[in-house]
Scaffold this active site. Structure first.
Site, PDB file in Angstrom:
ATOM      1  N   ASP A  13       3.063  -3.494  10.021  1.00 32.05           N
ATOM      2  CA  ASP A  13       3.139  -4.734  10.413  1.00 32.05           C
ATOM      3  C   ASP A  13       4.292  -5.798  10.088  1.00 32.05           C
ATOM      4  O   ASP A  13       4.588  -6.546  10.935  1.00 32.05           O
ATOM      5  CB  ASP A  13       1.943  -5.474   9.869  1.00 32.05           C
ATOM      6  CG  ASP A  13       0.585  -4.842  10.081  1.00 32.05           C
ATOM      7  OD1 ASP A  13       0.473  -4.236  11.382  1.00 32.05           O
ATOM      8  OD2 ASP A  13      -0.448  -5.006   9.510  1.00 32.05           O
TER       9      ASP A  13
ATOM     10  N   GLU B  54     -14.005  -4.544 -12.667  1.00 32.24           N
ATOM     11  CA  GLU B  54     -13.381  -5.973 -12.174  1.00 32.24           C
ATOM     12  C   GLU B  54     -13.140  -6.583 -13.432  1.00 32.24           C
ATOM     13  O   GLU B  54     -12.213  -7.444 -13.333  1.00 32.24           O
ATOM     14  CB  GLU B  54     -14.608  -6.548 -11.525  1.00 32.24           C
ATOM     15  CG  GLU B  54     -14.103  -8.094 -10.871  1.00 32.24           C
ATOM     16  CD  GLU B  54     -15.254  -8.641 -10.105  1.00 32.24           C
ATOM     17  OE1 GLU B  54     -15.087  -9.986  -9.823  1.00 32.24           O
ATOM     18  OE2 GLU B  54     -16.327  -8.090  -9.868  1.00 32.24           O
TER      19      GLU B  54
ATOM     20  N   HIS C 229     -16.314   9.913   2.128  1.00 36.49           N
ATOM     21  CA  HIS C 229     -17.064  10.162   1.082  1.00 36.49           C
ATOM     22  C   HIS C 229     -17.099  11.666   0.684  1.00 36.49           C
ATOM     23  O   HIS C 229     -17.276  11.911  -0.600  1.00 36.49           O
ATOM     24  CB  HIS C 229     -18.547   9.392   1.510  1.00 36.49           C
ATOM     25  CG  HIS C 229     -18.693   8.151   1.207  1.00 36.49           C
ATOM     26  ND1 HIS C 229     -18.581   7.149   2.077  1.00 36.49           N
ATOM     27  CD2 HIS C 229     -19.098   7.414  -0.031  1.00 36.49           C
ATOM     28  CE1 HIS C 229     -18.632   5.961   1.671  1.00 36.49           C
ATOM     29  NE2 HIS C 229     -19.179   6.079   0.555  1.00 36.49           N
TER      30      HIS C 229
END
Length: 623
Positions: free
Chosen positions: A147, A297, A387
């Site tokens: 990009d 997290e 997966h």
């Protein structure tokens, strides 16, 4: 050389009762907190030191805690392949070649792990979990690098084909090898995730992401550091993670998964008991992910990677940049779409922006992706293949796609009976409808998640047969009703019972509108549409102001976000005005409301143009 972490792992395994694999992962999560506390105290501007520290901590994790030295070379090979191909292979096919090679390498690891686990004595950790996270990071890196090349070569195409998320991730220049390895091997996410894009890491490692933090919020008495304190936020996440882990330890022995495929389960309990038991088992299965992702997290929050901006009005910092799970949203979700949006959130972003949208054809005039069978199939196949190779994964994802389609049918045909499209008219039975949707959705997840737990085809079919394939049977019944020979009559039946919007209903004055009133109303509507069209036409384009960012390594699109926000709000006013025009029932109050909104938005536009001119003048002076 003696392993300094071995004694701690043995102690942790004895106290918690966890197997060796889970103990190693938990040890990584525990050690990441002091490692992050040290990291945020390194000099803000010493980028070299910070990247060296990140790679060194990850090496310790792999060599001494996980003890997968051979796996380290697999991860390193994956990373270096992407780094080399993005640097030297200048073909438009580069992201696809990178994607296919990485997925095949991961498939080889999945197959190796699958055969290893056939041996019951094999309990050691494998590399597939870390490799799955790395594949997301490396494939998104390749697309973002492509990009960036597109931005420099053809900005019109860049603006037309990419959404705002993709634009904000564009990489305009290749980073140094050490910075790239720091991104690939960030210790806080190397085992369980979360995945994140290089743009986020780049702004984090440069500390640019903390520029909006007020001086009084920055730590340090003499020399202020840019990364703010986040201990309380991280501690709350850790407490949540420990709660989910404790709940898992309590419930898992009481609801064993293997019981679902026993004869006693199928023959000695009612159908309602069986589907409810499957739902509880699926909930217990999710708990380990809630615990691992929430604590992971928290580690990223301690390091500063989770920072997501400061609100000067509320005087509040946001720490959800790398959030991967929202347990409350999932467990209270009333449809499959809402639940999936709250589950493995970073993987969903990856599938959407770097798989689904990359397979879509972009309309040259509107710039919108055209939906089709290929993008949907490619996304489904990628998710299942990512997966692993066991049949249970594919059975779960196929069933998930089926009930998601059923959900759209219900939302389109049944939901309007309880709430109008604009939400202005709500039935008294809406709460009952929401409750039924929640129950059906959660019970359906208990059904479709079963093969994900058992993985083999035979046991998965045995599980579903024990509840008479109720989700599949019910789904095909819905498809027959709404797409069969009586589909037209069924749809008309529901359409006739749909609630109408109160905002578009004509007040009952006992008389018709006069021709003069209708003419005035029509003129007012046309004025609004003309005003909104002129305002939209005056919007500056992304290409006009993007010249200000030529020297930026990762594209900064804060100003473009303002354009998109204003553009979206103008489009909303246009839709409201057009809707009223078609209905011939736009009231004077609504006309004034639309005018006020357009005036406010025009003011925002003028403020934006002023800030754009200021930036342009400053750039000219600098040049």
């Amino acid at each position: 050389m003696e392993n300094p972490f071995l004694a701690f792992q043995q102690y942790l395994s004895g106290v918690s009762g966890l197997d060796l694999e889970s103990t190693k992962i938990l040890t990584c999560l525990v050690v990441s907190f002091p490692a992050s506390a040290i990291f945020k105290r390194l000099p803000d501007k010493n980028i070299l030191l910070k990247n060296v520290y990140i790679v060194a901590v990850s090496a310790i994790f792999i060599a001494f805690i996980l003890q997968i030295r051979s796996g380290f070379f697999i991860l390193l090979f994956n990373s270096m392949f992407t780094y080399v191909i993005t640097r030297y292979y200048r073909s438009p096919l580069m992201p696809w070649v990178n994607f296919i090679v990485l997925m095949l390498l991961m498939c080889m690891s999945h197959l190796k792990s699958q055969f290893q686990r056939l041996n019951p004595e094999k309990v050691d950790i494998d590399i597939t979990g870390a490799q799955m996270v790395l594949v997301m990071k490396l494939t998104s890196y390749a697309w973002s690098y492509r990009d960036g090349i597109l931005y420099k070569k053809d900005r019109n195409r860049f603006n037309r084909e990419l959404n705002q998320f993709q634009k904000s991730r564009a990489i305009l220049s290749q980073p140094s090898l050490l910075s790239y390895l720091g991104y690939s091997f960030f210790y806080g996410s190397i085992v369980t995730g979360p995945s994140f894009d290089f743009a986020d890491y780049h702004r984090f490692i440069l500390t640019d992401v903390f520029d909006d933090v007020p001086a009084e919020k920055r730590p340090g008495k003499q020399r202020k550091r840019k990364i703010p304190h986040s201990g309380k936020v991280a501690l709350l996440k850790v407490v949540q993670g420990l709660f989910w882990a404790a709940l898992m330890f309590v419930l898992r022995p009481r609801f064993p998964t293997e019981y679902e495929v026993t004869g006693e389960f199928r023959h000695e309990h009612s159908f309602l008991y069986r589907i409810c038991y499957m739902w509880v088992v699926s909930f217990v299965f999710r708990l380990k992910y809630y615990a691992a992702w929430t604590i992971s997290e928290a580690s990223c929050i301690v390091a500063g990677l989770g920072y997501n901006g400061y609100d000067p009005v509320k005087k509040k910092m946001y720490w959800n940049r790398v959030q991967n799970i929202d347990p409350k949203a999932f467990e209270t979700g009333q449809n499959v779409h809402d639940c999936l949006e709250a589950w493995n959130m970073n993987t969903n972003k990856w599938l959407k922006n770097f798989v689904y949208l990359r397979c879509c054809n972009i309309d040259r005039e509107t710039g919108k992706p055209s939906r089709g069978v290929l993008p949907t199939f490619a996304t489904f196949a990628t998710s299942a293949f990512w997966h692993g190779t066991m049949p249970g994964y594919y059975m779960t994802f196929i069933a998930g796609a089926i009930i998601q389609t059923v959900g759209r049918v219900f939302r389109h045909n049944l939901r309007p009976m309880f709430i109008s499209k604009d939400g202005s008219n709500v039935s008294t039975f809406k709460k009952f409808y929401d409750l039924v949707c929640w129950v059906v959705t959660q019970l359906s997840f208990g059904y479709i998640v079963g093969p994900f737990l058992f993985l083999t085809f035979k046991r998965s079919m045995l599980l579903w047969a024990g509840v008479y394939f109720w989700v599949h049977v019910g789904s095909f019944a819905v498809f027959f009703i709404f797409n069969g020979p009586y589909a037209k009559q069924v749809k008309v039946f529901f359409q006739n019972r749909a609630l109408r919007s109160t905002a578009l209903q004509e007040p009952d004055h006992g008389t018709e509108k006069t021709e003069l009133e209708a003419e005035k109303s029509e003129k007012a509507k046309d004025d609004i549409l003309t005003h909104s069209n002129q305002s939209l036409a005056s919007l500056p384009t992304f290409d006009k102001q993007s010249e200000l960012h030529d020297s930026v390594g990762v594209l900064d699109v804060d100003m473009e976000s303002n354009i998109d926000r204003i553009n979206e709000e103008f489009q909303e006013w246009k839709r409201e005005a057009t809707k009223g025009k078609k209905a011939q029932q736009l009231t004077n109050e609504e006309i004034e409301h639309l005018k006020e909104g357009l005036t406010k938005l025009q003011g925002d536009l003028n403020d934006y143009i002023g800030s754009l001119d200021t930036l342009s003048d400053s750039k000219k002076k600098k040049d």
